[in-house]
Scaffold this motif. Structure first.
Motif, mmCIF file in Angstrom:
data_model
loop_
_atom_site.group_PDB
_atom_site.id
_atom_site.type_symbol
_atom_site.label_atom_id
_atom_site.label_comp_id
_atom_site.label_asym_id
_atom_site.label_seq_id
_atom_site.Cartn_x
_atom_site.Cartn_y
_atom_site.Cartn_z
ATOM 1 N N TYR A 165 2.363 -4.370 -7.198
ATOM 2 C CA TYR A 165 3.553 -4.421 -6.348
ATOM 3 C C TYR A 165 3.278 -5.015 -4.968
ATOM 4 O O TYR A 165 4.142 -4.988 -4.101
ATOM 5 C CB TYR A 165 4.136 -3.015 -6.191
ATOM 6 N N ASN A 203 4.055 -1.343 -2.355
ATOM 7 C CA ASN A 203 5.388 -1.774 -1.939
ATOM 8 C C ASN A 203 5.310 -3.120 -1.232
ATOM 9 O O ASN A 203 4.268 -3.447 -0.660
ATOM 10 C CB ASN A 203 6.002 -0.788 -0.925
ATOM 11 N N GLY A 261 7.114 0.294 -6.154
ATOM 12 C CA GLY A 261 7.593 -0.982 -5.649
ATOM 13 C C GLY A 261 9.031 -0.999 -5.193
ATOM 14 O O GLY A 261 9.573 -2.067 -4.914
ATOM 15 N N ARG A 292 10.325 0.311 -2.408
ATOM 16 C CA ARG A 292 10.466 0.479 -0.970
ATOM 17 C C ARG A 292 9.945 -0.787 -0.305
ATOM 18 O O ARG A 292 8.986 -1.392 -0.767
ATOM 19 C CB ARG A 292 9.672 1.692 -0.482
ATOM 20 N N HIS A 293 10.587 -1.189 0.763
ATOM 21 C CA HIS A 293 10.137 -2.340 1.551
ATOM 22 C C HIS A 293 9.932 -1.854 2.978
ATOM 23 O O HIS A 293 10.877 -1.510 3.680
ATOM 24 C CB HIS A 293 11.170 -3.460 1.505
#
Length: 245
Positions: A165, A129, A84, A86-87
């Motif tokens: 996530y 993510n 989770g 990274r976007h």
């Protein structure tokens, strides 16, 4: 504040809208896909999101100017990807009211009328993510009632499997910004880019998004943000070749 006499292009509003996707994320890895999302991520890093991590797409952490800042080994990268931290901002050939995304094919997957990129990493991205989306041409062919094949997982399917996530902060198009702040986690028109009407959005969308009685406009860039976009991040004006208006 920006001088009221300065003309701001639609593309510049889109850069700001993409940058805002990473607001408040803290130290996460930004993975923007495409020119406008990349400009948005770099602008966020230079202004309100200084902890944001950018990479060269391989193993080097870079600054907003592309200069190397550190090394991100593949093992560490995988840890961030599955936890989770990274976007991602991806594109979508189709997206539906729940945020299910298709980049694989048009038509029946067994005999498609059009072959696209393929599923690639979309399922892993969306289940592990936060994932936002950038769509430069808003039309009923992209914003559809139901995607032909699920690549990126939407809110309805993520809820069914309890994806820890999973989060879709926003969808940015050349017409406006959308989120899923509704009781049933379906798409809502969060803001209109200046010059766009609610009627235009409805006509260009293959389902009925939630629309409030009053929809705000997407915020414009500050004077410093506009300077960074025009003089530092994209002095050649490539952004205006990607967005109409």
């Amino acid at each position: 504040m920006t001088d009221a006499t300065v003309v701001i292009s639609r593309a510049e509003y889109c850069v700001i809208a993409c940058a805002e996707a990473w607001r408040g994320d803290g130290e996460v890895l930004a993975s923007p896909m495409g020119l406008i999302p990349s400009l948005g991520a770099r602008l966020a890093r230079l202004t309100f999101a200084p902890d944001l991590l950018l990479t060269d797409g391989e193993a080097t952490l870079v600054g907003a100017d592309g200069a190397a800042e550190g090394w991100l080994p593949y093992r560490r990268h995988l840890t961030m990807v599955t936890g989770g931290r990274r976007h991602v901002m991806m594109g979508a050939s189709q997206i539906d009211r729940f945020g299910n995304q298709n980049i694989s094919c048009i038509g029946d997957w067994a005999a498609p009328t059009r072959q696209l990129l393929g599923v690639r990493g979309a399922p892993v991205n969306t289940l592990n993510n936060p994932v936002s989306y950038w769509i430069p041409r808003h039309s009923p062919r992209v914003f559809v009632a139901e995607v032909d094949m699920v690549c990126g997982v939407g809110h309805d399917r993520a809820a069914a499997v309890g994806a820890r996530y999973h989060r879709i902060p926003r969808v940015v198009s050349d017409l406006g910004v959308f989120d899923f702040a509704t009781p049933d986690r379906t798409m809502r028109l969060a803001s209109l880019h200046p010059g766009v009407t609610v009627e235009q959005v409805r006509a260009a969308t293959g389902f009925a998004p939630a629309v409030a009685d009053e929809v705000p406009y997407t915020r414009g860039p500050t004077a410093e943000e506009l300077r960074l976009i025009r003089e530092v991040l994209d002095p050649r004006g490539r952004r205006d070749g990607e967005v109409r208006g």
